[in-house]
Design a protein around this motif. Structure first.
Motif, PDB file in Angstrom:
ATOM      1  N   LYS A  38      14.061  -0.612 -11.440  1.00 25.59           N
ATOM      2  CA  LYS A  38      14.828  -0.054 -10.326  1.00 25.59           C
ATOM      3  C   LYS A  38      14.708   1.462 -10.214  1.00 25.59           C
ATOM      4  O   LYS A  38      15.010   2.023  -9.170  1.00 25.59           O
ATOM      5  CB  LYS A  38      16.308  -0.445 -10.445  1.00 25.59           C
ATOM      6  N   THR A  39      14.272   2.117 -11.262  1.00 18.91           N
ATOM      7  CA  THR A  39      14.164   3.580 -11.227  1.00 18.91           C
ATOM      8  C   THR A  39      12.717   4.067 -11.251  1.00 18.91           C
ATOM      9  O   THR A  39      12.476   5.261 -11.387  1.00 18.91           O
ATOM     10  CB  THR A  39      14.937   4.218 -12.404  1.00 18.91           C
ATOM     11  N   ALA A  40      11.776   3.137 -11.084  1.00 18.32           N
ATOM     12  CA  ALA A  40      10.352   3.508 -11.094  1.00 18.32           C
ATOM     13  C   ALA A  40      10.052   4.490  -9.971  1.00 18.32           C
ATOM     14  O   ALA A  40      10.624   4.412  -8.893  1.00 18.32           O
ATOM     15  CB  ALA A  40       9.486   2.258 -10.958  1.00 18.32           C
ATOM     16  N   ARG A  41       9.136   5.403 -10.231  1.00 14.47           N
ATOM     17  CA  ARG A  41       8.790   6.423  -9.242  1.00 14.47           C
ATOM     18  C   ARG A  41       7.488   6.119  -8.512  1.00 14.47           C
ATOM     19  O   ARG A  41       7.035   6.916  -7.711  1.00 14.47           O
ATOM     20  CB  ARG A  41       8.689   7.782  -9.924  1.00 14.47           C
ATOM     21  N   GLN A  42       6.882   4.997  -8.817  1.00 14.37           N
ATOM     22  CA  GLN A  42       5.671   4.608  -8.103  1.00 14.37           C
ATOM     23  C   GLN A  42       5.647   3.096  -7.941  1.00 14.37           C
ATOM     24  O   GLN A  42       6.384   2.382  -8.607  1.00 14.37           O
ATOM     25  CB  GLN A  42       4.420   5.097  -8.824  1.00 14.37           C
ATOM     26  N   TRP A  43       4.818   2.621  -7.039  1.00 13.20           N
ATOM     27  CA  TRP A  43       4.700   1.190  -6.807  1.00 13.20           C
ATOM     28  C   TRP A  43       4.117   0.515  -8.043  1.00 13.20           C
ATOM     29  O   TRP A  43       3.259   1.082  -8.722  1.00 13.20           O
ATOM     30  CB  TRP A  43       3.777   0.936  -5.623  1.00 13.20           C
ATOM     31  N   PRO A  44       4.531  -0.719  -8.315  1.00 14.91           N
ATOM     32  CA  PRO A  44       3.920  -1.474  -9.417  1.00 14.91           C
ATOM     33  C   PRO A  44       2.432  -1.697  -9.149  1.00 14.91           C
ATOM     34  O   PRO A  44       1.984  -1.718  -7.994  1.00 14.91           O
ATOM     35  CB  PRO A  44       4.669  -2.809  -9.397  1.00 14.91           C
ATOM     36  N   ASP A  45       1.653  -1.890 -10.203  1.00 12.38           N
ATOM     37  CA  ASP A  45       0.203  -2.102 -10.066  1.00 12.38           C
ATOM     38  C   ASP A  45      -0.107  -3.261  -9.127  1.00 12.38           C
ATOM     39  O   ASP A  45      -1.032  -3.181  -8.316  1.00 12.38           O
ATOM     40  CB  ASP A  45      -0.443  -2.363 -11.428  1.00 12.38           C
ATOM     41  N   ALA A  46       0.651  -4.336  -9.210  1.00 11.32           N
ATOM     42  CA  ALA A  46       0.389  -5.511  -8.370  1.00 11.32           C
ATOM     43  C   ALA A  46       0.492  -5.166  -6.890  1.00 11.32           C
ATOM     44  O   ALA A  46      -0.256  -5.699  -6.066  1.00 11.32           O
ATOM     45  CB  ALA A  46       1.365  -6.631  -8.723  1.00 11.32           C
ATOM     46  N   VAL A  47       1.378  -4.273  -6.535  1.00  9.02           N
ATOM     47  CA  VAL A  47       1.527  -3.869  -5.141  1.00  9.02           C
ATOM     48  C   VAL A  47       0.388  -2.936  -4.747  1.00  9.02           C
ATOM     49  O   VAL A  47      -0.219  -3.086  -3.685  1.00  9.02           O
ATOM     50  CB  VAL A  47       2.897  -3.192  -4.902  1.00  9.02           C
ATOM     51  N   ARG A  48       0.072  -1.976  -5.597  1.00 11.58           N
ATOM     52  CA  ARG A  48      -0.995  -1.032  -5.274  1.00 11.58           C
ATOM     53  C   ARG A  48      -2.350  -1.720  -5.153  1.00 11.58           C
ATOM     54  O   ARG A  48      -3.200  -1.307  -4.378  1.00 11.58           O
ATOM     55  CB  ARG A  48      -1.048   0.088  -6.310  1.00 11.58           C
ATOM     56  N   GLU A  49      -2.558  -2.803  -5.890  1.00  8.38           N
ATOM     57  CA  GLU A  49      -3.822  -3.529  -5.816  1.00  8.38           C
ATOM     58  C   GLU A  49      -4.003  -4.237  -4.473  1.00  8.38           C
ATOM     59  O   GLU A  49      -5.117  -4.638  -4.125  1.00  8.38           O
ATOM     60  CB  GLU A  49      -3.918  -4.539  -6.962  1.00  8.38           C
ATOM     61  N   LEU A  50      -2.936  -4.386  -3.719  1.00  7.89           N
ATOM     62  CA  LEU A  50      -3.024  -5.029  -2.412  1.00  7.89           C
ATOM     63  C   LEU A  50      -3.606  -4.113  -1.337  1.00  7.89           C
ATOM     64  O   LEU A  50      -3.974  -4.578  -0.257  1.00  7.89           O
ATOM     65  CB  LEU A  50      -1.637  -5.500  -1.964  1.00  7.89           C
ATOM     66  N   ALA A  51      -3.707  -2.829  -1.608  1.00  8.19           N
ATOM     67  CA  ALA A  51      -4.234  -1.886  -0.616  1.00  8.19           C
ATOM     68  C   ALA A  51      -5.615  -2.327  -0.157  1.00  8.19           C
ATOM     69  O   ALA A  51      -6.516  -2.556  -0.966  1.00  8.19           O
ATOM     70  CB  ALA A  51      -4.289  -0.478  -1.194  1.00  8.19           C
ATOM     71  N   GLY A  52      -5.769  -2.492   1.151  1.00  7.79           N
ATOM     72  CA  GLY A  52      -7.042  -2.899   1.729  1.00  7.79           C
ATOM     73  C   GLY A  52      -7.312  -4.390   1.666  1.00  7.79           C
ATOM     74  O   GLY A  52      -8.395  -4.842   2.039  1.00  7.79           O
ATOM     75  N   ALA A  53      -6.347  -5.176   1.204  1.00  6.81           N
ATOM     76  CA  ALA A  53      -6.545  -6.615   1.053  1.00  6.81           C
ATOM     77  C   ALA A  53      -6.654  -7.341   2.389  1.00  6.81           C
ATOM     78  O   ALA A  53      -7.238  -8.414   2.466  1.00  6.81           O
ATOM     79  CB  ALA A  53      -5.408  -7.222   0.217  1.00  6.81           C
ATOM     80  N   TRP A  54      -6.102  -6.781   3.445  1.00  3.18           N
ATOM     81  CA  TRP A  54      -6.151  -7.397   4.759  1.00  3.18           C
ATOM     82  C   TRP A  54      -7.186  -6.665   5.598  1.00  3.18           C
ATOM     83  O   TRP A  54      -6.915  -5.653   6.233  1.00  3.18           O
ATOM     84  CB  TRP A  54      -4.786  -7.350   5.452  1.00  3.18           C
TER      85      TRP A  54
END
Length: 76
Positions: A38-54
């Motif tokens: 809840k206090t993370a300052r960046q997106w989790p890796d799983a979310v960042r890996e979605l960049a460009g997926a669509w």
């Protein structure tokens, strides 16, 4: 390592115990993971890996082309 005292109602403590047990973690470890999440300052890796997926997702300029115009803002 710091210690924290929490005051939880019965329903909340039952939910905490169930969640910790289901995840295979101690209550303390489960709560620590929740705080980190809840206090993370960046997106989790799983979310960042979605960049460009669509590949067929429209670019920002294309999305904005069909957007209406903003109304004039009121002065405060």
């Amino acid at each position: 390592m710091a210690q924290v005292t929490l005051y939880l109602d019965e329903e909340t403590i039952k939910r905490l115990r169930r969640a910790a047990r289901a995840s295979g973690l101690s209550q303390s470890r489960w709560l620590a993971e929740l705080v980190r999440e809840k206090t993370a300052r960046q997106w989790p890796d799983a979310v960042r890996e979605l960049a460009g997926a669509w590949g067929d997702f429209p670019e920002a300029a294309e999305l904005r082309r069909t957007a209406g115009r903003d109304v004039k803002r009121e002065r405060l």
